[in-house]
Write a protein that holds these residues in place. Structure first.
Motif, PDB file in Angstrom:
ATOM      1  N   ALA A   1       0.841  -1.198   0.000  1.00  0.00           N
ATOM      2  CA  ALA A   1       0.000   0.000   0.000  1.00  0.00           C
ATOM      3  C   ALA A   1       0.869   1.238   0.000  1.00  0.00           C
ATOM      4  O   ALA A   1       2.035   1.178   0.413  1.00  0.00           O
ATOM      5  N   TYR A   2       0.296   2.347  -0.461  1.00  0.00           N
ATOM      6  CA  TYR A   2       1.077   3.591  -0.459  1.00  0.00           C
ATOM      7  C   TYR A   2       0.898   4.336   0.853  1.00  0.00           C
ATOM      8  O   TYR A   2      -0.102   4.168   1.544  1.00  0.00           O
ATOM      9  N   ILE A   3       1.922   5.132   1.193  1.00  0.00           N
ATOM     10  CA  ILE A   3       1.851   6.026   2.345  1.00  0.00           C
ATOM     11  C   ILE A   3       1.371   7.374   1.796  1.00  0.00           C
ATOM     12  O   ILE A   3       2.031   7.973   0.950  1.00  0.00           O
TER      13      ILE A   3
ATOM     14  N   SER B   1      13.245  12.464  -1.204  1.00  0.00           N
ATOM     15  CA  SER B   1      13.459  13.709  -1.952  1.00  0.00           C
ATOM     16  C   SER B   1      12.158  14.172  -2.607  1.00  0.00           C
ATOM     17  O   SER B   1      11.993  15.333  -2.935  1.00  0.00           O
ATOM     18  N   MET B   2      11.218  13.228  -2.796  1.00  0.00           N
ATOM     19  CA  MET B   2       9.914  13.607  -3.357  1.00  0.00           C
ATOM     20  C   MET B   2       8.943  14.004  -2.252  1.00  0.00           C
ATOM     21  O   MET B   2       7.758  14.189  -2.512  1.00  0.00           O
ATOM     22  N   ASN B   3       9.480  14.051  -1.032  1.00  0.00           N
ATOM     23  CA  ASN B   3       8.683  14.432   0.130  1.00  0.00           C
ATOM     24  C   ASN B   3       7.564  13.440   0.468  1.00  0.00           C
ATOM     25  O   ASN B   3       6.490  13.833   0.927  1.00  0.00           O
ATOM     26  N   ILE B   4       7.860  12.193   0.205  1.00  0.00           N
ATOM     27  CA  ILE B   4       6.917  11.135   0.582  1.00  0.00           C
ATOM     28  C   ILE B   4       7.615  10.285   1.644  1.00  0.00           C
ATOM     29  O   ILE B   4       8.813  10.011   1.527  1.00  0.00           O
ATOM     30  N   LEU B   5       6.881   9.907   2.671  1.00  0.00           N
ATOM     31  CA  LEU B   5       7.479   9.073   3.717  1.00  0.00           C
ATOM     32  C   LEU B   5       7.769   7.676   3.169  1.00  0.00           C
ATOM     33  O   LEU B   5       6.904   7.057   2.536  1.00  0.00           O
TER      34      LEU B   5
ATOM     35  N   LEU C   1      -3.567   1.105  -4.452  1.00  0.00           N
ATOM     36  CA  LEU C   1      -2.799   1.960  -5.365  1.00  0.00           C
ATOM     37  C   LEU C   1      -3.230   3.421  -5.320  1.00  0.00           C
ATOM     38  O   LEU C   1      -4.425   3.719  -5.218  1.00  0.00           O
ATOM     39  N   PRO C   2      -2.235   4.317  -5.464  1.00  0.00           N
ATOM     40  CA  PRO C   2      -2.574   5.728  -5.616  1.00  0.00           C
ATOM     41  C   PRO C   2      -2.745   6.056  -7.097  1.00  0.00           C
ATOM     42  O   PRO C   2      -2.538   5.203  -7.955  1.00  0.00           O
ATOM     43  N   GLY C   3      -3.067   7.280  -7.380  1.00  0.00           N
ATOM     44  CA  GLY C   3      -3.161   7.709  -8.780  1.00  0.00           C
ATOM     45  C   GLY C   3      -3.874   9.033  -8.853  1.00  0.00           C
ATOM     46  O   GLY C   3      -4.418   9.519  -7.854  1.00  0.00           O
TER      47      GLY C   3
HETATM   48  N1  LIG Z   1       2.125   8.214  -1.810  1.00  0.00           N
HETATM   49  C1  LIG Z   1       2.713   7.863  -2.956  1.00  0.00           C
HETATM   50  N2  LIG Z   1       3.862   7.198  -2.933  1.00  0.00           N
HETATM   51  C2  LIG Z   1       4.463   6.856  -4.108  1.00  0.00           C
HETATM   52  C3  LIG Z   1       3.886   7.181  -5.342  1.00  0.00           C
HETATM   53  C4  LIG Z   1       2.646   7.896  -5.338  1.00  0.00           C
HETATM   54  O1  LIG Z   1       2.054   8.225  -6.384  1.00  0.00           O
HETATM   55  N3  LIG Z   1       2.103   8.205  -4.119  1.00  0.00           N
HETATM   56  N4  LIG Z   1       4.532   6.826  -6.495  1.00  0.00           N
HETATM   57  C5  LIG Z   1       3.894   6.562  -7.698  1.00  0.00           C
HETATM   58  O2  LIG Z   1       4.494   6.429  -8.701  1.00  0.00           O
HETATM   59  C6  LIG Z   1       5.973   6.625  -6.426  1.00  0.00           C
HETATM   60  C7  LIG Z   1       6.641   7.985  -6.365  1.00  0.00           C
HETATM   61  N5  LIG Z   1       6.299   8.766  -7.494  1.00  0.00           N
HETATM   62  C8  LIG Z   1       5.996  10.099  -7.432  1.00  0.00           C
HETATM   63  C9  LIG Z   1       5.786  10.810  -8.601  1.00  0.00           C
HETATM   64  C10 LIG Z   1       5.475  12.159  -8.543  1.00  0.00           C
HETATM   65  C11 LIG Z   1       5.380  12.800  -7.333  1.00  0.00           C
HETATM   66  C12 LIG Z   1       5.041  14.249  -7.240  1.00  0.00           C
HETATM   67  O3  LIG Z   1       5.388  14.899  -6.280  1.00  0.00           O
HETATM   68  N6  LIG Z   1       4.334  14.776  -8.216  1.00  0.00           N
HETATM   69  C13 LIG Z   1       3.823  16.150  -8.191  1.00  0.00           C
HETATM   70  C14 LIG Z   1       4.484  16.989  -9.241  1.00  0.00           C
HETATM   71  C15 LIG Z   1       5.951  16.965  -9.094  1.00  0.00           C
HETATM   72  C16 LIG Z   1       6.680  18.043  -9.791  1.00  0.00           C
HETATM   73  O4  LIG Z   1       6.047  18.972 -10.323  1.00  0.00           O
HETATM   74  O5  LIG Z   1       7.912  17.970  -9.806  1.00  0.00           O
HETATM   75  C17 LIG Z   1       2.332  16.114  -8.424  1.00  0.00           C
HETATM   76  O6  LIG Z   1       1.854  15.098  -8.937  1.00  0.00           O
HETATM   77  O7  LIG Z   1       1.680  17.100  -8.097  1.00  0.00           O
HETATM   78  C18 LIG Z   1       5.591  12.103  -6.171  1.00  0.00           C
HETATM   79  C19 LIG Z   1       5.907  10.750  -6.219  1.00  0.00           C
HETATM   80  C20 LIG Z   1       6.289   5.780  -5.222  1.00  0.00           C
HETATM   81  N7  LIG Z   1       5.669   6.266  -4.037  1.00  0.00           N
END
Ligand SMILES: Nc1nc2c(c(=O)[nH]1)N(C=O)[C@@H](CNc1ccc(C(=O)N[C@@H](CCC(=O)O)C(=O)O)cc1)CN2
Ligand SMILES: Nc1ncnc2c1ncn2[C@@H]1O[C@H](COP(=O)(O)OP(=O)(O)OP(=O)(O)O)[C@@H](O)[C@H]1O
Length: 297
Positions: free
Chosen positions: A124-126, A181-185, A212-214
């Motif tokens: 599951a996603y955090i 670095s993406m600020n996700i735990l 799943l997230p999305g």
């Molecule tokens: N909670 C969570 N964890 C996850 C995902 C997710 O979608 N949600 N991922 C799923 O693949 C992977 C990480 N992928 C990611 C892809 C984009 C962004 C993000 O911050 N997107 C911003 C735009 C970023 C930008 O402009 O640079 C956004 O969508 O607003 C974060 C995680 C693995 N872990």
């Protein structure tokens, strides 16, 4: 920092062309493809984040001429980009109280669902609140504090690089996660006691359920992620492992607010995109595939 998501390079499209065998796109549940050299692909969005070039030449590529497959990947990526922007705006304009209400409704549905209650192993996603993702916090707490927890295994994502590689590592509580670095735990590879966390790809028992997230979904199972291909690649690899082990394939359930459900067929997809089996929205469980319908009776 400037982020550009909508362009793609000629080189990238050419690599896609040479590396893919594309099957029919007519049904989201009959997609099949061969992607033998996935490591040569860099995450398109990551490339664009790190080397923004507004003058990048567009390439419009025909994958094949039989009419079954997308003859224009670049166009699909552009459509995905514009849908992502639309949904991000819709999520931002959601009333926080309404969002929290929907979070609770969705989590209540999951917590009571037989497909969740009977799952021994889940990925599951955090939730990242800044991304306005449906909360999983109550679901994960309930799973981790289940009295039969000894048998229960929870794996959560850890992004490994910008090439769409992600691992799912086992955690036993949500307190020792660190911001990526993406600020996700995310979990560190080693836990507080110094033990390597189990990687789900090394697990000897199958995963029953993926939560799943999305960003956007439709009722035929199409899913638009946040661009990175992490889940698409991971699910593809996990499915292959399950097949090799003769395990039952996991149920893929995505959580979504009402505004994230699109009209059927309106989500652009490429052969990379893995469809989900079911959705959970505030309105209820939406089964899509035969394996999800089995749970809805
Ligand atoms: N909670 C969570 N964890 C996850 C995902 C997710 O979608 N949600 N991922 C799923 O693949 C992977 C990480 N992928 C990611 C892809 C984009 C962004 C993000 O911050 N997107 C911003 C735009 C970023 C930008 O402009 O640079 C956004 O969508 O607003 C974060 C995680 C693995 N872990
Ligand atoms: N199985 C895969 N192997 C390698 N690269 C992939 C795979 N799936 C997608 N990609 C690449 O990742 C990039 C983003 O893909 P896509 O737009 O489908 O991601 P997404 O579904 O939004 O993200 P995610 O799966 O992380 O939620 C694309 O450039 C795509 O080529």
């Amino acid at each position: 920092m400037l982020h550009v998501y909508s362009c793609t390079t000629t080189a990238r499209s050419s690599r896609l062309l040479t590396s893919l065998q594309v099957a029919s796109m007519s049904s989201s549940h009959t997609l099949a493809l061969t992607l033998p050299f996935h490591t040569q692909f860099s995450s398109r969005c990551a490339i664009l984040r790190s080397s923004v070039n507004k003058n990048t030449q567009r390439s419009f590529v025909t994958m094949n001429g039989n009419g079954d497959t997308p003859d224009n990947l670049d166009l699909i990526f552009e459509q995905k980009h514009s849908l992502r922007s639309k949904i991000r705006r819709a999520l931002k304009s959601m009333d926080p109280i309404q969002r929290s209400h929907e979070d609770n409704m969705i989590q209540d549905i999951v917590l009571q669902a037989p497909w969740f209650r009977s799952s021994d192993s889940i990925c599951a996603y955090i939730t990242c609140d800044a991304l306005r993702e449906v909360s999983t916090s109550r679901i994960l707490s309930a799973f981790l504090t289940d009295p039969s927890n000894d048998y229960k295994r929870l794996y959560v994502p850890r992004v490994e690089d910008k090439n769409s590689n992600m691992r799912m590592l086992k955690i036993t509580n949500v307190n020792d996660l660190v911001a990526s670095s993406m600020n996700i735990l995310e979990p560190e590879p080693v836990d507080r006691s110094g033990n390597m966390r189990e990687d789900v790809m090394q697990a000897t028992e199958p995963v029953d359920l993926f939560i799943l997230p999305g960003l956007a979904f439709d009722r035929s199972g199409r899913r638009l992620g946040r661009c990175g291909g992490y889940y698409d690649l991971f699910l593809r690899n996990y499915r292959q492992r399950a097949e090799e082990k003769s395990w039952k394939q996991p149920l893929l359930v995505a959580l979504c607010y009402s505004v994230q459900i699109m009209d059927e067929g309106s989500i652009p997809v490429t052969p990379f995109d893995i469809p989900v089996d079911a959705l959970v929205s505030p309105a209820g469980f939406i089964p899509i595939s035969p394996s999800a319908f089995k749970w809805s009776c």
